[in-house]
Design a protein around this motif. Structure first.
Motif, PDB file in Angstrom:
ATOM      1  N   LYS A 113      37.346 -16.145  90.482  1.00 55.45           N
ATOM      2  CA  LYS A 113      36.983 -17.097  90.249  1.00 55.45           C
ATOM      3  C   LYS A 113      37.798 -18.584  91.266  1.00 55.45           C
ATOM      4  O   LYS A 113      38.982 -18.286  91.262  1.00 55.45           O
ATOM      5  CB  LYS A 113      36.483 -17.296  89.059  1.00 55.45           C
ATOM      6  N   THR A 114      37.163 -19.522  90.360  1.00 52.27           N
ATOM      7  CA  THR A 114      38.353 -20.618  91.179  1.00 52.27           C
ATOM      8  C   THR A 114      38.958 -21.060  89.673  1.00 52.27           C
ATOM      9  O   THR A 114      38.624 -20.556  88.868  1.00 52.27           O
ATOM     10  CB  THR A 114      37.558 -21.784  91.241  1.00 52.27           C
ATOM     11  N   ALA A 115      40.305 -21.605  89.685  1.00 55.73           N
ATOM     12  CA  ALA A 115      40.820 -21.572  88.778  1.00 55.73           C
ATOM     13  C   ALA A 115      40.471 -23.529  87.623  1.00 55.73           C
ATOM     14  O   ALA A 115      39.550 -23.825  88.652  1.00 55.73           O
ATOM     15  CB  ALA A 115      42.611 -22.288  89.355  1.00 55.73           C
ATOM     16  N   PRO A 116      41.062 -23.260  87.455  1.00 57.44           N
ATOM     17  CA  PRO A 116      40.384 -24.162  85.969  1.00 57.44           C
ATOM     18  C   PRO A 116      41.095 -25.696  86.574  1.00 57.44           C
ATOM     19  O   PRO A 116      42.186 -25.356  87.618  1.00 57.44           O
ATOM     20  CB  PRO A 116      41.404 -24.246  84.744  1.00 57.44           C
ATOM     21  N   ASN A 118      43.074 -28.209  86.308  1.00 60.00           N
ATOM     22  CA  ASN A 118      44.633 -28.271  85.848  1.00 60.00           C
ATOM     23  C   ASN A 118      45.797 -27.452  86.467  1.00 60.00           C
ATOM     24  O   ASN A 118      46.615 -27.873  86.909  1.00 60.00           O
ATOM     25  CB  ASN A 118      45.147 -27.939  84.723  1.00 60.00           C
ATOM     26  N   GLU A 119      45.046 -26.525  87.035  1.00 69.90           N
ATOM     27  CA  GLU A 119      45.725 -25.658  88.421  1.00 69.90           C
ATOM     28  C   GLU A 119      45.254 -25.860  89.958  1.00 69.90           C
ATOM     29  O   GLU A 119      44.444 -26.130  89.917  1.00 69.90           O
ATOM     30  CB  GLU A 119      44.760 -24.073  88.095  1.00 69.90           C
ATOM     31  N   ARG A 120      46.944 -25.906  90.743  1.00 68.63           N
ATOM     32  CA  ARG A 120      46.774 -26.119  91.788  1.00 68.63           C
ATOM     33  C   ARG A 120      46.086 -25.145  92.554  1.00 68.63           C
ATOM     34  O   ARG A 120      45.368 -25.577  93.813  1.00 68.63           O
ATOM     35  CB  ARG A 120      48.274 -26.746  92.495  1.00 68.63           C
ATOM     36  N   TYR A 121      46.095 -23.808  91.920  1.00 66.79           N
ATOM     37  CA  TYR A 121      45.453 -22.879  93.365  1.00 66.79           C
ATOM     38  C   TYR A 121      44.655 -21.657  92.776  1.00 66.79           C
ATOM     39  O   TYR A 121      44.381 -21.482  91.761  1.00 66.79           O
ATOM     40  CB  TYR A 121      46.804 -21.958  93.973  1.00 66.79           C
ATOM     41  N   ASP A 122      43.699 -21.074  93.551  1.00 65.13           N
ATOM     42  CA  ASP A 122      42.893 -20.335  92.809  1.00 65.13           C
ATOM     43  C   ASP A 122      43.606 -18.578  92.371  1.00 65.13           C
ATOM     44  O   ASP A 122      43.575 -17.945  91.545  1.00 65.13           O
ATOM     45  CB  ASP A 122      42.022 -20.374  93.669  1.00 65.13           C
ATOM     46  N   VAL A 123      44.998 -18.507  93.728  1.00 67.32           N
ATOM     47  CA  VAL A 123      45.632 -17.354  93.679  1.00 67.32           C
ATOM     48  C   VAL A 123      47.349 -17.567  94.133  1.00 67.32           C
ATOM     49  O   VAL A 123      47.510 -18.474  95.485  1.00 67.32           O
ATOM     50  CB  VAL A 123      45.050 -16.305  95.238  1.00 67.32           C
ATOM     51  N   PHE A 124      48.191 -17.023  93.210  1.00 67.64           N
ATOM     52  CA  PHE A 124      48.774 -17.510  93.467  1.00 67.64           C
ATOM     53  C   PHE A 124      50.298 -16.608  92.470  1.00 67.64           C
ATOM     54  O   PHE A 124      49.649 -15.203  92.522  1.00 67.64           O
ATOM     55  CB  PHE A 124      49.425 -19.241  92.553  1.00 67.64           C
ATOM     56  N   PHE A 125      51.640 -16.645  93.299  1.00 72.36           N
ATOM     57  CA  PHE A 125      52.394 -16.488  92.487  1.00 72.36           C
ATOM     58  C   PHE A 125      53.123 -16.679  90.662  1.00 72.36           C
ATOM     59  O   PHE A 125      53.569 -17.910  91.103  1.00 72.36           O
ATOM     60  CB  PHE A 125      53.816 -16.018  93.374  1.00 72.36           C
ATOM     61  N   TYR A 126      53.298 -16.376  90.137  1.00 76.92           N
ATOM     62  CA  TYR A 126      53.762 -15.938  88.462  1.00 76.92           C
ATOM     63  C   TYR A 126      54.273 -15.674  88.230  1.00 76.92           C
ATOM     64  O   TYR A 126      54.959 -15.046  88.314  1.00 76.92           O
ATOM     65  CB  TYR A 126      52.389 -16.603  87.360  1.00 76.92           C
ATOM     66  N   CYS A 138      48.899 -13.469  90.287  1.00 72.48           N
ATOM     67  CA  CYS A 138      47.424 -13.910  90.013  1.00 72.48           C
ATOM     68  C   CYS A 138      46.671 -14.016  90.695  1.00 72.48           C
ATOM     69  O   CYS A 138      46.949 -15.186  91.568  1.00 72.48           O
ATOM     70  CB  CYS A 138      48.121 -15.008  89.063  1.00 72.48           C
ATOM     71  N   PHE A 139      45.634 -14.223  90.112  1.00 73.40           N
ATOM     72  CA  PHE A 139      43.995 -14.321  90.179  1.00 73.40           C
ATOM     73  C   PHE A 139      43.495 -15.251  89.329  1.00 73.40           C
ATOM     74  O   PHE A 139      43.312 -15.098  88.487  1.00 73.40           O
ATOM     75  CB  PHE A 139      43.612 -13.581  91.334  1.00 73.40           C
ATOM     76  N   TYR A 140      42.122 -15.731  89.275  1.00 67.87           N
ATOM     77  CA  TYR A 140      40.975 -15.157  88.202  1.00 67.87           C
ATOM     78  C   TYR A 140      39.827 -15.286  88.648  1.00 67.87           C
ATOM     79  O   TYR A 140      39.623 -14.898  89.432  1.00 67.87           O
ATOM     80  CB  TYR A 140      41.050 -17.240  88.417  1.00 67.87           C
ATOM     81  N   ILE A 141      39.245 -14.580  87.241  1.00 72.87           N
ATOM     82  CA  ILE A 141      38.402 -13.440  87.128  1.00 72.87           C
ATOM     83  C   ILE A 141      37.732 -14.045  85.621  1.00 72.87           C
ATOM     84  O   ILE A 141      38.395 -14.793  84.461  1.00 72.87           O
ATOM     85  CB  ILE A 141      38.983 -12.096  86.795  1.00 72.87           C
ATOM     86  N   TYR A 142      36.011 -14.452  85.834  1.00 73.66           N
ATOM     87  CA  TYR A 142      35.444 -14.286  84.947  1.00 73.66           C
ATOM     88  C   TYR A 142      35.497 -13.066  83.192  1.00 73.66           C
ATOM     89  O   TYR A 142      34.564 -12.260  83.938  1.00 73.66           O
ATOM     90  CB  TYR A 142      33.688 -14.677  84.848  1.00 73.66           C
ATOM     91  N   ASP A 143      35.428 -13.979  82.806  1.00 72.61           N
ATOM     92  CA  ASP A 143      35.401 -13.170  81.168  1.00 72.61           C
ATOM     93  C   ASP A 143      33.801 -13.354  80.462  1.00 72.61           C
ATOM     94  O   ASP A 143      34.451 -14.589  79.997  1.00 72.61           O
ATOM     95  CB  ASP A 143      36.652 -13.799  80.283  1.00 72.61           C
ATOM     96  N   GLU A 144      33.753 -12.166  80.414  1.00 72.45           N
ATOM     97  CA  GLU A 144      32.836 -12.270  79.585  1.00 72.45           C
ATOM     98  C   GLU A 144      32.816 -12.462  78.028  1.00 72.45           C
ATOM     99  O   GLU A 144      31.932 -13.292  77.273  1.00 72.45           O
ATOM    100  CB  GLU A 144      31.727 -10.771  79.855  1.00 72.45           C
TER     101      GLU A 144
END
Length: 195
Positions: A113-116, A118-126, A138-144
């Motif tokens: 998923k796309t980042a919230p 306030n975040e610059r990137y959807d896929v990034f190194f943390y 790191c990346f974003y996934i929808y949490d039920e």
């Protein structure tokens, strides 16, 4: 960079039996050293002229060490028998963890998923602040449960040393670029993985 979706190859993890064996032998050796030290503290504490209070304290510490190491070994054997990952594959669907032929866990490109806002990137190194050398892809996934996109990281959950982990991550990023061009990827990832 691959331009054709149909030519996206499948890459499988490669494992080093020698490094894995070395790490396991080192861990067992260190556990035995601690156990021998703890047991010797109990038995040798009575031989030397040490005050009774100190001997009791040494015996308690030794017993606690033995219990702690035994507990860690039991947990390790339980976790290994339940979640033993034998190989990791990156293909046109995403990243997959397998136990022999059984699929244990998968991260599909379509689930990203796309980042919230306030975040610059959807896929990034943390990079955690406490560790400069360690970082997670790191990346974003929808949490039920929370009904929102949450940050997740890629972990290769095997109990063996994966020698081509960087290649697997680079191929996963190539797959994101190819199959999910709508996601914003940190440009530093292309430099780090030489994509």
């Amino acid at each position: 960079m691959l331009a054709d979706v149909n030519q996206f190859p499948t890459i499988q993890s490669k494992h080093s039996k020698i490094f894995t064996l070395f790490i396991k032998i080192f861990g067992i050796t260190m556990s035995l050293v601690i156990l021998v030290t703890a047991v010797s503290m109990i038995f040798l504490g009575g031989v030397t002229k040490i005050r009774l209070e100190i001997r009791i304290l040494l015996a308690i510490i030794a017993i606690l060490l033995i219990i702690f190491i035994t507990w860690l070994l039991i947990i390790q054997f339980k976790n290994n028998s339940q979640k033993k990952v034998t190989h990791v594959i990156v293909d046109r669907e995403g990243l997959h963890h397998y136990r022999n032929e059984e699929l244990i866990k998968t991260i599909n490109y379509n689930d990203l998923k796309t980042a919230p806002q306030n975040e610059r990137y959807d896929v990034f190194f943390y990079n955690p602040p406490e560790s400069e050398a360690y970082s997670d892809l790191c990346f974003y996934i929808y949490d039920e449960e929370s009904k929102m996109a949450v940050r997740k990281a890629v972990f290769f959950e095997g109990d063996t040393v994966i020698t081509n982990g960087k290649q697997l991550l680079a191929h996963f990023i190539k797959g994101i670029v190819l199959f999910r061009p709508d996601l914003r990827i940190d440009p530093n990832l292309f430099e780090i993985f030489k994509i």
